[in-house]
Design a protein around this motif. Sequence first.
Motif, short mmCIF file in Angstrom:
data_model
loop_
_atom_site.label_atom_id
_atom_site.label_comp_id
_atom_site.label_asym_id
_atom_site.label_seq_id
_atom_site.Cartn_x
_atom_site.Cartn_y
_atom_site.Cartn_z
N VAL A 26 69.05 -54.27 33.48
CA VAL A 26 68.65 -54.76 32.17
C VAL A 26 67.49 -53.88 31.72
O VAL A 26 66.53 -53.67 32.47
N THR A 27 67.59 -53.33 30.50
CA THR A 27 66.65 -52.29 30.09
C THR A 27 65.91 -52.66 28.80
O THR A 27 66.52 -53.19 27.86
N ILE A 28 64.62 -52.38 28.79
CA ILE A 28 63.78 -52.52 27.59
C ILE A 28 63.19 -51.15 27.31
O ILE A 28 62.50 -50.58 28.16
N PHE A 29 63.47 -50.59 26.13
CA PHE A 29 62.87 -49.32 25.74
C PHE A 29 61.41 -49.52 25.36
O PHE A 29 61.07 -50.48 24.66
N THR A 30 60.55 -48.61 25.80
CA THR A 30 59.13 -48.61 25.40
C THR A 30 58.85 -47.23 24.83
O THR A 30 58.81 -46.25 25.56
N THR A 31 58.66 -47.13 23.52
CA THR A 31 58.61 -45.82 22.88
C THR A 31 57.74 -45.84 21.64
O THR A 31 57.48 -46.91 21.07
N ALA A 32 57.32 -44.66 21.22
CA ALA A 32 56.56 -44.53 19.97
C ALA A 32 57.46 -44.14 18.81
O ALA A 32 56.98 -43.96 17.69
N TYR A 33 58.77 -44.04 19.06
CA TYR A 33 59.68 -43.50 18.05
C TYR A 33 60.73 -44.55 17.65
O TYR A 33 61.62 -44.89 18.43
N ARG A 81 53.94 -59.15 22.36
CA ARG A 81 55.28 -58.61 22.12
C ARG A 81 55.98 -58.31 23.45
O ARG A 81 57.19 -58.54 23.59
N PHE A 82 55.23 -57.82 24.42
CA PHE A 82 55.77 -57.56 25.76
C PHE A 82 56.29 -58.85 26.38
O PHE A 82 57.40 -58.90 26.93
N PHE A 83 55.49 -59.91 26.29
CA PHE A 83 55.88 -61.20 26.86
C PHE A 83 57.14 -61.74 26.20
O PHE A 83 58.00 -62.33 26.87
#
Length: 247
Positions: A75-82, A106-108
């Motif tokens: 299970v994937t969560i993208f963490t990005t500035a774009y 927001r992370f929670f």
Amino acid sequence: MSINCLIVDDELLARRLLSDYVGKIPELKLAGTCASAMEAQGFLQKQRIDLLFLDIQMPDVTGISLLRSLSNKPVTIFTTAYAEYALQGYELFVLDYLLKPISFERFFQAVSRAVEYINLLNIKVLPPNSGVEAPAPGYIYNEYIFVKSDYKIHKIAHSDIDVIEAYGEYILIYSGRQKIMTLGQLGKMEQMLPRPGFVRVHRSFIVNFSKINAIQGGMIYIGERQVPLSKGYRDAFMELVQKSQLF
């Protein structure tokens, strides 16, 4: 149940921040951090990861390329500035898309969705005729399925499904005028559904037998949809039809 997490980001400060956030949530266990996609690929081959926090823009290999290369995707969560990569995240069935700078609130929120989804994946499903009189803890009766689509987990009752169609690496589930696309294989979906309630009628189609309106030649009519009946499945299907005939 502890959920094993891996953080993949080429920025040290980002890895530290996310590690701190993970430490604040009791359900999460930080299995490791990686500074590149290549490092993460090696890590994922050695250890089972339930939840992946993945940066996109990294040197050499992007997070998107890494995710596409994995046969068993966590299970994937993208963490990005774009923000422009959101569509590709949707195509890869990423659970959530966090834009930097990432607040803990927001992370929670994203992690809560992930925990709920992972817990659903770990529920054991009893077949309808299992002989078990009452549900045991941690079990559900499979009167419905859960599928991930459009960043949501959809609960679909078996009785609401009309037709299921294979569509490349995806499955299309038709329910009335609603159409839900999810990543998966038709064969695995067939195993999850009760029989003879659901019948394979073509290499690309499963139909809800109770929803059939008419059969003519090599075509099955369900509502406004026409589903082909192939020769390889015709005999078994017509045997079910004959058992249901009054005359």
